[in-house]
Design an enzyme around this catalytic site. Structure first.
Site, PDB file in Angstrom:
ATOM      1  N   SER A  49     117.087  24.595  -2.469  1.00 55.29           N
ATOM      2  CA  SER A  49     116.975  25.632  -3.504  1.00 55.29           C
ATOM      3  C   SER A  49     118.062  26.687  -3.301  1.00 55.29           C
ATOM      4  CB  SER A  49     115.589  26.283  -3.470  1.00 55.29           C
ATOM      5  OG  SER A  49     115.247  26.664  -2.157  1.00 55.29           O
ATOM      6  N   ASP A  87     116.812  20.789   4.338  1.00 51.59           N
ATOM      7  CA  ASP A  87     116.832  19.731   3.325  1.00 51.59           C
ATOM      8  C   ASP A  87     118.082  18.876   3.440  1.00 51.59           C
ATOM      9  OD1 ASP A  87     114.651  19.514   1.535  1.00 51.59           O
ATOM     10  OD2 ASP A  87     115.195  21.421   0.596  1.00 51.59           O
ATOM     11  N   GLU A 119     113.476  14.044  -0.229  1.00 52.56           N
ATOM     12  CA  GLU A 119     112.617  13.880  -1.404  1.00 52.56           C
ATOM     13  C   GLU A 119     112.449  12.402  -1.747  1.00 52.56           C
ATOM     14  OE1 GLU A 119     114.065  16.140  -4.749  1.00 52.56           O
ATOM     15  OE2 GLU A 119     114.047  18.015  -3.631  1.00 52.56           O
ATOM     16  N   GLU A 186     104.737  19.189  -4.440  1.00 61.51           N
ATOM     17  CA  GLU A 186     105.174  20.239  -5.364  1.00 61.51           C
ATOM     18  C   GLU A 186     104.620  20.010  -6.768  1.00 61.51           C
ATOM     19  OE1 GLU A 186     109.339  21.185  -5.130  1.00 61.51           O
ATOM     20  OE2 GLU A 186     109.269  22.471  -6.897  1.00 61.51           O
TER      21      GLU A 186
END
Ligand code: KIV
Length: 268
Positions: A49, A87, A119, A186
């Site tokens: 992010s 990440d 992810e 999420e």
């Protein structure tokens, strides 16, 4: 700097076993990481992010491995207590399992973080297994996966149908079996995240996933109210830092223009 009492993946797992909620918050730089770490947050996430809130991109897709390394290094200089997770950015783990392992090793080795996050579900289970087998702890991320935004089509809530919830559960079990030490869920309905948290032995951290998870994660800029235009239902703004900073900067500007700043006490 003493890091003797730093959280580990084992101490995070113990929090779940003891029924103690786990807190995770993002950080991308030394100063905020110091403040967050001193506030006894369990896990600091150097999230991709950073692409949105730091670099001003519309999505998390453009951020590079080198940029993630740069931010993770800055955070690591500050942190003494929290477990630090970073990440893997889009493109760094999709090409091949070998390339993913190479990039995971580079990220892990050059930054000193204790874990990385990827992810995806079943489709990356083999990649995760290979990285975990190499000795790198991995956090999974399911539900709304922002790196796939153009496939998902929107930032809407995921796993609304019974079929999609069954798939989510299967993916979560698959990530646990692949060796993930924890999992982010999420923007999914609270009922399914509670069910997954109850089913899995690893900690499940929710963002927009209700109160049945083993812990919660938020993006630091959202919690601090830095962006007045970002107001999703799942964000609780603990302070309106946007207006506080704006007021301070306006006042400084006025003081410079009126020659009130610097005064005699502020001069040599
Ligand atoms: O990049 C990030 O900040 C994240 C959180 C939203 C979990 O992945």
């Amino acid at each position: 700097m003493s890091t003797q009492n730093r959280n580990t993946i084992k101490s995070i797992l113990k929090l779940k076993q003891d029924g103690i909620p786990i807190s995770m918050l993002t950080a991308y730089d030394y100063t905020f990481a110091s403040i967050i770490d001193a506030s006894e947050i369990d896990i600091i996430l150097v999230g991709d992010s950073v692409s949105n809130v730091f670099s001003g991109n519309e999505t998390t897709i453009p951020v590079t491995l080198n940029e993630m390394i740069y931010h993770a290094k800055a955070v690591m200089k500050a942190v003494q207590n929290a477990l630090v997770v970073v990440d893997m950015p889009f493109g760094s783990y999709q090409i091949s399992i070998e390339k993913a392992l190479e990039n995971a090793i580079e990220l892990f080795k050059t930054t000193g973080v204790q874990a990385i996050k990827l992810e995806g579900g079943k489709e990356i289970a083999e990649t995760i297994k290979k990285i975990v087998d190499a000795g790198i702890p991995v956090m999974g991320h399911l539900g709304l996966t922002p790196q796939s935004i153009h496939q998902l089509g929107s930032y809407e809530i995921q796993a609304k149908s019974a079929e999609a919830q069954q798939q989510l559960l299967e993916n979560a079990i698959c990530l646990q079996d692949a060796g993930c030490f924890s999992l982010v869920l999420e923007k999914v309905p609270a009922t399914i995240s509670r069910k997954i948290a109850e089913k899995l032995s690893i900690p499940v951290l929710g963002i927009g996933a209700g109160n049945g998870c083993d812990g919660q994660v938020l993006v630091m800029h959202d919690l601090l109210g830095l962006n007045p235009d970002f107001n999703p239902k799942f964000v609780r703004k603990y302070v309106n830092l946007n207006s506080i900073v704006s007021e301070a900067v306006k006042k400084y500007n006025e003081d410079v223009k009126s020659k009130d700043f610097p005064n005699d006490k502020e001069s040599y």
